[in-house]
Design a protein around this motif. Structure first.
Motif, PDB file in Angstrom:
ATOM      1  N   ASP A 250       8.860  52.687  33.057  1.00 39.48           N
ATOM      2  CA  ASP A 250       8.808  52.280  31.767  1.00 39.48           C
ATOM      3  C   ASP A 250       9.519  51.167  31.228  1.00 39.48           C
ATOM      4  OD1 ASP A 250       7.730  54.757  30.777  1.00 39.48           O
ATOM      5  OD2 ASP A 250       9.446  55.058  30.096  1.00 39.48           O
ATOM      6  N   SER A 251      10.580  50.652  32.123  1.00 34.19           N
ATOM      7  CA  SER A 251      11.756  49.516  32.053  1.00 34.19           C
ATOM      8  C   SER A 251      10.677  48.817  32.532  1.00 34.19           C
ATOM      9  CB  SER A 251      12.560  49.164  33.041  1.00 34.19           C
ATOM     10  OG  SER A 251      12.036  49.529  34.379  1.00 34.19           O
ATOM     11  N   THR A 252       9.229  48.536  33.081  1.00 39.03           N
ATOM     12  CA  THR A 252       8.581  46.953  33.899  1.00 39.03           C
ATOM     13  C   THR A 252       7.672  47.464  32.271  1.00 39.03           C
ATOM     14  OG1 THR A 252       8.340  47.536  36.252  1.00 39.03           O
ATOM     15  CG2 THR A 252       6.554  46.941  35.178  1.00 39.03           C
ATOM     16  N   LYS A 253       7.404  48.462  31.863  1.00 44.91           N
ATOM     17  CA  LYS A 253       6.734  48.467  30.565  1.00 44.91           C
ATOM     18  C   LYS A 253       7.196  47.102  29.340  1.00 44.91           C
ATOM     19  CE  LYS A 253       3.867  52.487  31.840  1.00 44.91           C
ATOM     20  NZ  LYS A 253       3.430  53.986  31.419  1.00 44.91           N
ATOM     21  N   ARG A 254       8.474  47.840  28.812  1.00 46.09           N
ATOM     22  CA  ARG A 254       9.509  47.123  28.632  1.00 46.09           C
ATOM     23  C   ARG A 254       9.419  46.015  28.796  1.00 46.09           C
ATOM     24  NH1 ARG A 254      12.049  52.212  28.685  1.00 46.09           N
ATOM     25  NH2 ARG A 254      13.755  50.977  30.345  1.00 46.09           N
ATOM     26  N   GLN A 255       9.339  45.574  29.784  1.00 44.09           N
ATOM     27  CA  GLN A 255       9.719  44.188  30.219  1.00 44.09           C
ATOM     28  C   GLN A 255       8.618  43.539  30.057  1.00 44.09           C
ATOM     29  OE1 GLN A 255      10.684  42.976  34.187  1.00 44.09           O
ATOM     30  NE2 GLN A 255      11.650  40.878  34.193  1.00 44.09           N
ATOM     31  N   LEU A 256       7.359  43.691  30.274  1.00 43.50           N
ATOM     32  CA  LEU A 256       5.955  43.387  29.680  1.00 43.50           C
ATOM     33  C   LEU A 256       6.023  43.649  28.062  1.00 43.50           C
ATOM     34  CD1 LEU A 256       3.383  42.451  30.992  1.00 43.50           C
ATOM     35  CD2 LEU A 256       2.679  44.719  30.881  1.00 43.50           C
ATOM     36  N   ILE A 257       6.186  44.398  27.224  1.00 39.47           N
ATOM     37  CA  ILE A 257       5.826  44.180  25.721  1.00 39.47           C
ATOM     38  C   ILE A 257       6.863  43.162  25.344  1.00 39.47           C
ATOM     39  CG2 ILE A 257       6.702  45.391  23.560  1.00 39.47           C
ATOM     40  CD1 ILE A 257       5.549  47.323  25.049  1.00 39.47           C
ATOM     41  N   GLY A 258       8.476  42.809  26.447  1.00 47.00           N
ATOM     42  CA  GLY A 258       9.125  41.166  25.560  1.00 47.00           C
ATOM     43  C   GLY A 258       8.399  40.204  26.458  1.00 47.00           C
ATOM     44  N   TYR A 259       7.650  40.086  27.099  1.00 46.72           N
ATOM     45  CA  TYR A 259       6.903  38.742  27.541  1.00 46.72           C
ATOM     46  C   TYR A 259       5.840  38.540  27.056  1.00 46.72           C
ATOM     47  CZ  TYR A 259       9.524  38.521  32.178  1.00 46.72           C
ATOM     48  OH  TYR A 259      10.100  38.395  32.956  1.00 46.72           O
ATOM     49  N   ILE A 260       5.301  39.335  26.171  1.00 46.54           N
ATOM     50  CA  ILE A 260       3.769  38.993  25.257  1.00 46.54           C
ATOM     51  C   ILE A 260       4.876  39.275  24.127  1.00 46.54           C
ATOM     52  CG2 ILE A 260       2.300  40.273  24.281  1.00 46.54           C
ATOM     53  CD1 ILE A 260       2.291  42.360  26.202  1.00 46.54           C
ATOM     54  N   ASP A 261       5.502  39.648  23.251  1.00 45.29           N
ATOM     55  CA  ASP A 261       6.411  39.422  21.827  1.00 45.29           C
ATOM     56  C   ASP A 261       7.182  37.530  22.013  1.00 45.29           C
ATOM     57  OD1 ASP A 261       5.359  41.878  21.541  1.00 45.29           O
ATOM     58  OD2 ASP A 261       7.984  42.995  21.451  1.00 45.29           O
TER      59      ASP A 261
ATOM     60  N   LYS B 245       3.437  35.633  21.381  1.00 48.93           N
ATOM     61  CA  LYS B 245       3.130  35.684  20.583  1.00 48.93           C
ATOM     62  C   LYS B 245       3.865  34.746  19.415  1.00 48.93           C
ATOM     63  CE  LYS B 245       0.005  40.107  20.981  1.00 48.93           C
ATOM     64  NZ  LYS B 245      -0.159  41.459  20.984  1.00 48.93           N
ATOM     65  N   SER B 246       5.039  35.605  19.607  1.00 51.94           N
ATOM     66  CA  SER B 246       6.228  34.461  18.600  1.00 51.94           C
ATOM     67  C   SER B 246       6.317  32.958  18.944  1.00 51.94           C
ATOM     68  CB  SER B 246       7.448  35.154  18.579  1.00 51.94           C
ATOM     69  OG  SER B 246       7.626  35.948  18.771  1.00 51.94           O
ATOM     70  N   ARG B 247       6.096  32.561  19.847  1.00 54.40           N
ATOM     71  CA  ARG B 247       6.069  30.895  20.295  1.00 54.40           C
ATOM     72  C   ARG B 247       4.595  30.345  19.971  1.00 54.40           C
ATOM     73  NH1 ARG B 247       6.489  30.786  25.870  1.00 54.40           N
ATOM     74  NH2 ARG B 247       8.213  31.554  25.289  1.00 54.40           N
ATOM     75  N   LEU B 248       3.421  31.148  20.239  1.00 54.49           N
ATOM     76  CA  LEU B 248       1.853  30.661  19.212  1.00 54.49           C
ATOM     77  C   LEU B 248       2.317  30.804  17.587  1.00 54.49           C
ATOM     78  CD1 LEU B 248       0.139  32.799  21.858  1.00 54.49           C
ATOM     79  CD2 LEU B 248       0.057  30.695  21.725  1.00 54.49           C
TER      80      LEU B 248
ATOM     81  N   GLU C 207       1.434  27.718  14.991  1.00 59.83           N
ATOM     82  CA  GLU C 207       0.605  27.046  14.417  1.00 59.83           C
ATOM     83  C   GLU C 207       1.249  27.246  12.598  1.00 59.83           C
ATOM     84  OE1 GLU C 207      -1.561  30.576  14.949  1.00 59.83           O
ATOM     85  OE2 GLU C 207      -2.595  30.362  16.401  1.00 59.83           O
ATOM     86  N   GLY C 208       2.430  27.280  13.141  1.00 56.71           N
ATOM     87  CA  GLY C 208       3.317  27.169  11.489  1.00 56.71           C
ATOM     88  C   GLY C 208       3.745  28.049  10.801  1.00 56.71           C
ATOM     89  N   VAL C 209       2.929  29.032  11.527  1.00 62.40           N
ATOM     90  CA  VAL C 209       3.187  30.663  10.511  1.00 62.40           C
ATOM     91  C   VAL C 209       4.117  31.402  10.785  1.00 62.40           C
ATOM     92  CG1 VAL C 209       2.062  32.719  10.257  1.00 62.40           C
ATOM     93  CG2 VAL C 209       0.654  30.443  10.453  1.00 62.40           C
ATOM     94  N   PRO C 210       5.537  31.616   9.654  1.00 62.65           N
ATOM     95  CA  PRO C 210       6.623  32.568  10.377  1.00 62.65           C
ATOM     96  C   PRO C 210       6.227  33.779  10.941  1.00 62.65           C
ATOM     97  CG  PRO C 210       6.702  31.895   8.037  1.00 62.65           C
ATOM     98  CD  PRO C 210       5.030  31.441   8.807  1.00 62.65           C
ATOM     99  N   ALA C 211       6.959  34.047  12.128  1.00 57.78           N
ATOM    100  CA  ALA C 211       6.883  34.864  12.732  1.00 57.78           C
ATOM    101  C   ALA C 211       7.492  36.043  11.885  1.00 57.78           C
ATOM    102  CB  ALA C 211       8.239  34.546  14.573  1.00 57.78           C
TER     103      ALA C 211
END
Length: 281
Positions: free
Chosen positions: A255-266, A269-272, A276-280
């Motif tokens: 589960d900790s690996t999955k949580r780390q993966l979700i953190g990377y994705i977030d 996505k926040s950076r993208l 694009e100039g859209v508030p996260a």
């Protein structure tokens, strides 16, 4: 299980079973309490070397420990030496000392010595404590099976260097398995197969056949591993960005690996979104 050797740097524990095979394992690098490697997965007699600090088995008491335990294992027909990472180095480097039938190493190093491994940038603090390289990987006729991630630049360099130095090396490439590759194997319930096959194979031909089946199964099922998904992401792939939460939850792994993966994705996505100039959200 009986403690048969103990010093300030090393402990060795012996567990006897009614078998003609003995497994000798070497513990890996750890930042927590060291413990015997794969103790719960080995059903044969076993000798567990446990490093009490991360010394890459370069202390004088390693030789004293081997001298102490050899009378206990000399009567076994098959002696299988195994380890992961730091312990994988020891398994290959010390196999001759045990008269091993074969060694199995997951993500080992050729050395931390900058002369032999100038590409290695990890474990600088541990390297600084090693005053003398008493044990090195050298040419040997004992088969050494190495499981590693060819996409991991340093581990790939180590495995290639070992194969160059040790003429009886058999490389098993597990792309995106990371360091150590055992985590991805464990996700897919294949680590137990590797350990069982290592101690159960009748000869080298059977061993290669069994490990080939493990490698094939890994190739077919790697997409289900949470460890593979996170390494795929770390290495610059973006497959995980398209995963929904339920897809990540369905991955096999801790589960900790999955949580780390979700953190990377977030984070991505926040950076993208910010780019694009859209508030996260």
């Amino acid at each position: 299980m009986e403690c048969v050797y103990s010093s300030g740097d090393l402990q060795v524990h012996f567990r006897r079973a009614p078998t003609d095979t003995v497994a000798v394992t070497f513990s890996n690098w750890t930042s927590v309490q060291p413990r015997p490697l794969w103790e719960k997965h080995i059903g044969t007699s076993a000798m567990f070397f446990v490093a009490l600090r991360n010394h890459w088995y370069q202390t004088p008491d390693v030789d004293a420990a081997i001298q102490t335990v050899m009378p206990l294992i000399s009567g076994f027909d098959n002696r299988i030496v195994m380890g992961s990472s730091m312990g994988g180095f020891a398994a290959v480097a010390l196999a001759e000392r045990f008269g091993a039938t074969r060694s199995i190493a997951i993500s080992p190093q050729i050395s931390l010595d900058p002369v032999l491994a100038p590409f290695e940038k990890r474990w600088r603090a541990e390297l600084a404590t090693i005053n003398e390289w008493r044990h090195r990987i050298s040419s040997s006729s004992i088969p050494a099976h190495i499981f590693f991630d060819p996409k991991h630049s340093m581990d790939n360099a180590h495995s290639t260097a070992i194969a160059t130095e040790h003429q009886s090396t058999i490389l098993w490439a597990l792309p995106y398995s990371g360091h150590p590759a055992g985590f991805a194997l464990a996700d897919l319930n294949l680590l137990e197969h590797v350990i069982h096959d290592a101690v159960g194979a009748g000869d080298d031909v059977e061993e290669c056949r069994l490990f080939s089946l493990v490698a094939q199964e890994y190739e077919k099922s790697a997409h289900r591993s949470a460890t593979v998904a996170i390494n795929d992401f770390r290495y610059g792939q973006k497959r995980a960005l398209a995963m929904a939460a339920e897809d990540i939850d369905a991955l096999q792994g801790h589960d900790s690996t999955k949580r780390q993966l979700i953190g990377y994705i977030d984070q991505i996505k926040s950076r993208l979104t910010a780019d694009e100039g859209v508030p996260a959200k």
